[in-house]
Design a protein around this motif. Structure first.
Motif, PDB file in Angstrom:
ATOM      1  N   PHE A 123       0.867  -1.185   0.000  1.00 55.87           N
ATOM      2  CA  PHE A 123       0.000   0.000   0.000  1.00 55.87           C
ATOM      3  C   PHE A 123       0.899   1.228   0.000  1.00 55.87           C
ATOM      4  O   PHE A 123       1.856   1.298   0.783  1.00 55.87           O
ATOM      5  N   ILE A 125       1.007   5.365   0.215  1.00 55.34           N
ATOM      6  CA  ILE A 125       0.503   6.742   0.303  1.00 55.34           C
ATOM      7  C   ILE A 125       1.653   7.706   0.608  1.00 55.34           C
ATOM      8  O   ILE A 125       1.679   8.816   0.092  1.00 55.34           O
ATOM      9  N   THR A 126       2.650   7.259   1.406  1.00 53.79           N
ATOM     10  CA  THR A 126       3.700   8.166   1.879  1.00 53.79           C
ATOM     11  C   THR A 126       4.614   8.646   0.746  1.00 53.79           C
ATOM     12  O   THR A 126       4.974   7.867  -0.136  1.00 53.79           O
ATOM     13  N   GLY A 131       4.489  12.723   4.911  1.00 50.76           N
ATOM     14  CA  GLY A 131       4.371  11.500   5.699  1.00 50.76           C
ATOM     15  C   GLY A 131       3.141  11.601   6.580  1.00 50.76           C
ATOM     16  O   GLY A 131       2.036  11.206   6.184  1.00 50.76           O
ATOM     17  N   SER A 132       3.309  12.210   7.757  1.00 50.18           N
ATOM     18  CA  SER A 132       2.155  12.411   8.644  1.00 50.18           C
ATOM     19  C   SER A 132       1.095  13.263   7.949  1.00 50.18           C
ATOM     20  O   SER A 132      -0.102  13.053   8.126  1.00 50.18           O
ATOM     21  N   TYR A 156       9.441   4.716   1.265  1.00 48.79           N
ATOM     22  CA  TYR A 156       9.278   3.835   2.436  1.00 48.79           C
ATOM     23  C   TYR A 156       8.123   2.846   2.221  1.00 48.79           C
ATOM     24  O   TYR A 156       7.366   2.582   3.159  1.00 48.79           O
ATOM     25  N   ILE A 157       7.934   2.331   1.034  1.00 48.62           N
ATOM     26  CA  ILE A 157       6.774   1.468   0.772  1.00 48.62           C
ATOM     27  C   ILE A 157       7.123   0.002   1.047  1.00 48.62           C
ATOM     28  O   ILE A 157       7.945  -0.600   0.346  1.00 48.62           O
ATOM     29  N   SER A 158       6.485  -0.536   2.086  1.00 46.28           N
ATOM     30  CA  SER A 158       6.755  -1.925   2.492  1.00 46.28           C
ATOM     31  C   SER A 158       6.357  -2.874   1.371  1.00 46.28           C
ATOM     32  O   SER A 158       5.306  -2.704   0.742  1.00 46.28           O
ATOM     33  N   LYS A 202      17.411  -0.458   6.903  1.00 47.95           N
ATOM     34  CA  LYS A 202      16.659  -0.127   8.110  1.00 47.95           C
ATOM     35  C   LYS A 202      17.366  -0.590   9.388  1.00 47.95           C
ATOM     36  O   LYS A 202      18.240  -1.438   9.352  1.00 47.95           O
ATOM     37  N   LEU A 359       9.675   0.387  15.002  1.00 49.22           N
ATOM     38  CA  LEU A 359       8.954   0.851  13.812  1.00 49.22           C
ATOM     39  C   LEU A 359       7.446   0.997  14.063  1.00 49.22           C
ATOM     40  O   LEU A 359       6.784   1.830  13.449  1.00 49.22           O
ATOM     41  N   ILE A 362       5.870   4.228  14.550  1.00 56.12           N
ATOM     42  CA  ILE A 362       6.062   5.203  13.470  1.00 56.12           C
ATOM     43  C   ILE A 362       5.112   4.958  12.298  1.00 56.12           C
ATOM     44  O   ILE A 362       4.432   5.878  11.839  1.00 56.12           O
ATOM     45  N   TYR A 363       5.060   3.681  11.809  1.00 53.96           N
ATOM     46  CA  TYR A 363       4.283   3.543  10.553  1.00 53.96           C
ATOM     47  C   TYR A 363       2.796   3.347  10.804  1.00 53.96           C
ATOM     48  O   TYR A 363       2.368   3.083  11.899  1.00 53.96           O
ATOM     49  N   GLU A 364       2.052   3.542   9.724  1.00 50.45           N
ATOM     50  CA  GLU A 364       0.581   3.596   9.775  1.00 50.45           C
ATOM     51  C   GLU A 364       0.118   4.661  10.791  1.00 50.45           C
ATOM     52  O   GLU A 364      -0.869   4.477  11.503  1.00 50.45           O
ATOM     53  N   THR A 366       2.181   7.879  13.196  1.00 52.03           N
ATOM     54  CA  THR A 366       3.032   7.912  14.402  1.00 52.03           C
ATOM     55  C   THR A 366       2.154   8.000  15.656  1.00 52.03           C
ATOM     56  O   THR A 366       0.953   8.299  15.570  1.00 52.03           O
ATOM     57  N   GLU A 368       2.139  10.325  17.752  1.00 51.66           N
ATOM     58  CA  GLU A 368       1.606  11.696  17.863  1.00 51.66           C
ATOM     59  C   GLU A 368       0.348  11.837  17.011  1.00 51.66           C
ATOM     60  O   GLU A 368      -0.631  12.464  17.422  1.00 51.66           O
ATOM     61  N   LEU A 372      -3.478  12.815  17.985  1.00 54.73           N
ATOM     62  CA  LEU A 372      -4.250  13.876  17.310  1.00 54.73           C
ATOM     63  C   LEU A 372      -5.622  13.352  16.892  1.00 54.73           C
ATOM     64  O   LEU A 372      -6.645  14.041  17.058  1.00 54.73           O
TER      65      LEU A 372
HETATM   66  C1  LIG Z   1      10.084   0.796   7.497  1.00 52.82           C
HETATM   67  C2  LIG Z   1       8.911   1.640   7.074  1.00 52.82           C
HETATM   68  C3  LIG Z   1       7.887   1.069   6.339  1.00 52.82           C
HETATM   69  C4  LIG Z   1       6.816   1.850   5.902  1.00 52.82           C
HETATM   70  N1  LIG Z   1       5.847   1.284   5.115  1.00 52.82           N
HETATM   71  C5  LIG Z   1       4.929   2.103   4.525  1.00 52.82           C
HETATM   72  C6  LIG Z   1       4.015   1.577   3.562  1.00 52.82           C
HETATM   73  O1  LIG Z   1       3.970   0.372   3.306  1.00 52.82           O
HETATM   74  N2  LIG Z   1       3.171   2.442   2.928  1.00 52.82           N
HETATM   75  C7  LIG Z   1       3.181   3.777   3.185  1.00 52.82           C
HETATM   76  O2  LIG Z   1       2.416   4.510   2.565  1.00 52.82           O
HETATM   77  N3  LIG Z   1       4.018   4.310   4.117  1.00 52.82           N
HETATM   78  C8  LIG Z   1       4.893   3.499   4.782  1.00 52.82           C
HETATM   79  N4  LIG Z   1       5.766   4.019   5.698  1.00 52.82           N
HETATM   80  C9  LIG Z   1       5.727   5.450   5.980  1.00 52.82           C
HETATM   81  C10 LIG Z   1       5.222   5.787   7.377  1.00 52.82           C
HETATM   82  O3  LIG Z   1       3.834   5.593   7.468  1.00 52.82           O
HETATM   83  C11 LIG Z   1       5.673   7.215   7.697  1.00 52.82           C
HETATM   84  O4  LIG Z   1       7.083   7.154   7.898  1.00 52.82           O
HETATM   85  C12 LIG Z   1       4.987   7.810   8.902  1.00 52.82           C
HETATM   86  O5  LIG Z   1       3.617   8.060   8.629  1.00 52.82           O
HETATM   87  C13 LIG Z   1       5.629   9.121   9.373  1.00 52.82           C
HETATM   88  O6  LIG Z   1       5.869   9.979   8.312  1.00 52.82           O
HETATM   89  P1  LIG Z   1       7.334  10.640   8.141  1.00 52.82           P
HETATM   90  O7  LIG Z   1       8.322   9.532   8.183  1.00 52.82           O
HETATM   91  O8  LIG Z   1       7.301  11.487   6.950  1.00 52.82           O
HETATM   92  O9  LIG Z   1       7.541  11.489   9.452  1.00 52.82           O
HETATM   93  P2  LIG Z   1       7.044  13.008   9.660  1.00 52.82           P
HETATM   94  O10 LIG Z   1       5.635  13.120   9.239  1.00 52.82           O
HETATM   95  O11 LIG Z   1       8.045  13.922   9.067  1.00 52.82           O
HETATM   96  O12 LIG Z   1       7.087  13.117  11.246  1.00 52.82           O
HETATM   97  C14 LIG Z   1       8.291  13.421  11.977  1.00 52.82           C
HETATM   98  C15 LIG Z   1       7.871  13.688  13.429  1.00 52.82           C
HETATM   99  O13 LIG Z   1       6.985  14.814  13.504  1.00 52.82           O
HETATM  100  C16 LIG Z   1       5.801  14.454  14.190  1.00 52.82           C
HETATM  101  N5  LIG Z   1       4.675  15.168  13.644  1.00 52.82           N
HETATM  102  C17 LIG Z   1       4.339  15.363  12.344  1.00 52.82           C
HETATM  103  N6  LIG Z   1       3.213  16.056  12.241  1.00 52.82           N
HETATM  104  C18 LIG Z   1       2.786  16.306  13.495  1.00 52.82           C
HETATM  105  C19 LIG Z   1       1.672  16.991  14.064  1.00 52.82           C
HETATM  106  N7  LIG Z   1       0.726  17.546  13.290  1.00 52.82           N
HETATM  107  N8  LIG Z   1       1.573  17.061  15.410  1.00 52.82           N
HETATM  108  C20 LIG Z   1       2.515  16.483  16.198  1.00 52.82           C
HETATM  109  N9  LIG Z   1       3.599  15.825  15.725  1.00 52.82           N
HETATM  110  C21 LIG Z   1       3.713  15.738  14.400  1.00 52.82           C
HETATM  111  C22 LIG Z   1       5.692  12.944  13.963  1.00 52.82           C
HETATM  112  O14 LIG Z   1       4.845  12.328  14.938  1.00 52.82           O
HETATM  113  C23 LIG Z   1       7.128  12.506  14.067  1.00 52.82           C
HETATM  114  O15 LIG Z   1       7.479  12.394  15.415  1.00 52.82           O
HETATM  115  C24 LIG Z   1       6.786   3.225   6.220  1.00 52.82           C
HETATM  116  C25 LIG Z   1       7.802   3.784   7.015  1.00 52.82           C
HETATM  117  C26 LIG Z   1       8.848   3.009   7.438  1.00 52.82           C
HETATM  118  C27 LIG Z   1       9.942   3.656   8.269  1.00 52.82           C
END
Ligand SMILES: Cc1cc2nc3c(=O)[nH]c(=O)nc-3n(C[C@H](O)[C@H](O)[C@H](O)COP(=O)(O)OP(=O)(O)OC[C@H]3O[C@@H](n4cnc5c(N)ncnc54)[C@H](O)[C@@H]3O)c2cc1C
Length: 380
Positions: A123, A125-126, A131-132, A156-158, A202, A359, A362-364, A366, A368, A372
């Motif tokens: 899946f 989306i990121t 990300g968030s 970062y797509i698993s 990783k 992990l 963090i994924y699906e 964070t 935080e 929210l």
């Molecule tokens: C190994 C791995 C596998 C993954 N697999 C998938 C996948 O299969 N498909 C997919 O789509 N994605 C995948 N992801 C992505 C994952 O869902 C994102 O990494 C995650 O949602 C966080 O996004 P980011 O890494 O950009 O962090 P950021 O969004 O940059 O966040 C950095 C920090 O800021 C905080 N933050 C951000 N916004 C806010 C806010 N509004 N309020 C408070 N704190 C905030 C976060 O909580 C975090 O602590 C994967 C990630 C990893 C590491």
């Protein structure tokens, strides 16, 4: 109220736990060293139905509901977390959108191969810049005749390096914000213009591979639009919400394994002339682990039941994921402490769990973001 899982689910849990501990675990060092899951383990997982957990029986799957699927995830969570991560990215977020939203033709085309593991799903989306803040994705899907042309990058797509099918969220109307996104079924291995980037290096979860997915004028047939056009953001949130319950269940299984290892070690290891299990400081760590497990288990079971009852679980799925993943980090830390120096060594599985579990916060979404979601729902 009956808190017992049905007997068939308990039997299935026992089978999966046995597979994880007695078949996968002996190969754990190999998975760690090669960052690859041996193909025969994948075949055995397929024979056990792990790839078809959420695929209805009529398409060759096991057809479990959310409670059943999560019960299996809890058992799977007791073993190698990279192996479990690969399976759950496929069976959970990789497959559930197609099962829920797919047309009959789409289901017939993909589900039988997904159920056997012949085709692995993921899946996406990121993106590097969102990300968030998933509402700000940029991957563009422009309609041209009978196809959509996709341009942009996911990262970062698993499962991307091994996936035969990805559910991809893209922008179909750039002026409409979250009401201008759509979901697509993309076959990365056979679609011209789709490229998988370098495999991510990783901290843990070895064997569960993730990577960038680059789209350069990639033509996806309009027949691969999943669900209604422009509804992709909403559907993506639904897929992620259900996925979070599964993560809570996997976390509970991991905690159970860490407690079992810690209890075994505390009884066997002697210091000051007696087992360390006789020291109250150690007993308290074990007791705190048990509290974390029991509360996390009750939460995932309740939320899974709510999903199967058709209830809105947006808040509760976040409650369950936040609680279980935060608890898992604390439990993993305690498990290292109970084991002392041995907890820091690679030949004891606790060291691996300590890295792998990180992990899940963090994924699906964070921790935080889960808070929210909970707070916004509370405040209306
Ligand atoms: C190994 C791995 C596998 C993954 N697999 C998938 C996948 O299969 N498909 C997919 O789509 N994605 C995948 N992801 C992505 C994952 O869902 C994102 O990494 C995650 O949602 C966080 O996004 P980011 O890494 O950009 O962090 P950021 O969004 O940059 O966040 C950095 C920090 O800021 C905080 N933050 C951000 N916004 C806010 C806010 N509004 N309020 C408070 N704190 C905030 C976060 O909580 C975090 O602590 C994967 C990630 C990893 C590491």
């Amino acid at each position: 109220m009956d808190f017992n899982l049905p007997e068939d689910l308990r039997d299935m849990q026992a089978t999966i736990r046995n597979f994880m501990l007695n078949v996968v675990e002996p190969r754990a060092h190999e998975i760690e060293d090669t960052n690859r899951i041996p193909p025969e383990l994948i075949r055995q997982a397929a024979d056990l139905g792990l790839f078809g957990l959420s695929v209805p029986e009529e398409y060759g799957g096991v057809g479990l509901g959310t409670l059943g699927r999560c019960a299996v995830y809890e058992a799977m969570g007791q073993g190698h977390m990279g192996f479990g991560g690969m399976i759950s990215a496929h069976a959970s977020i990789g497959t559930s959108g197609l099962v829920r939203l797919g047309t009959e033709e789409q289901k017939r085309r993909f589900l039988p191969r997904l159920a056997t593991g012949e085709c692995i799903a993921g899946f996406a989306i990121t993106e590097p810049s969102s990300g968030s803040d998933a509402a700000n994705i940029r991957l563009r899907a422009e309609k041209r005749g009978d196809a959509y042309v996709l341009n942009g990058t996911k990262h970062y797509i698993s499962n991307a390096p091994v996936a035969g099918l990805l559910t991809v969220i893209a922008v179909t109307d750039p002026l409409a914000g979250t009401r201008g996104m759509s979901a697509f079924l993309v076959e990365p291995q056979t679609t011209a213009g789709v490229r998988i980037g370098k495999i991510d290096e990783k901290m843990g979860q070895k064997g569960s591979l993730s990577a960038e997915v680059i789209f350069e004028d990639a033509e996806v047939p309009a027949a691969n639009l999943l669900g209604p056009e422009h509804r992709g953001y909403r559907e993506a949130l639904g897929i992620l919400t259900n996925g979070r319950v599964g993560i809570a269940a996997r976390s509970t299984g991991a905690m159970q394994r860490l407690l079992d290892l810690s209890t075994e070690h505390a009884k066997a290891r002697e210091q000051f002339g007696k087992p360390i299990a006789e020291f109250q400081a150690v007993q308290f760590m074990l007791a705190e682990m048990e509290v974390a497990i029991q509360t996390s288990r009750l939460l995932w079971q309740k939320v899974a039941w709510m999903v199967d009852e058709g209830q809105d679980v947006r808040r509760m799925a976040s409650v369950a994921k936040y609680h279980a993943t935060e608890m898992l980090s604390e439990v993993a830390d305690k498990a290292v402490q109970v084991a002392g120096g041995m907890g820091y060594m690679k030949d004891w599985p606790v060291e691996r769990f300590y890295r792998d579990q990180r992990l899940l916060r963090i994924y699906e979404g964070t921790s935080e973001i889960q808070k929210l979601i909970i707070a916004r729902d509370l405040l209306g």
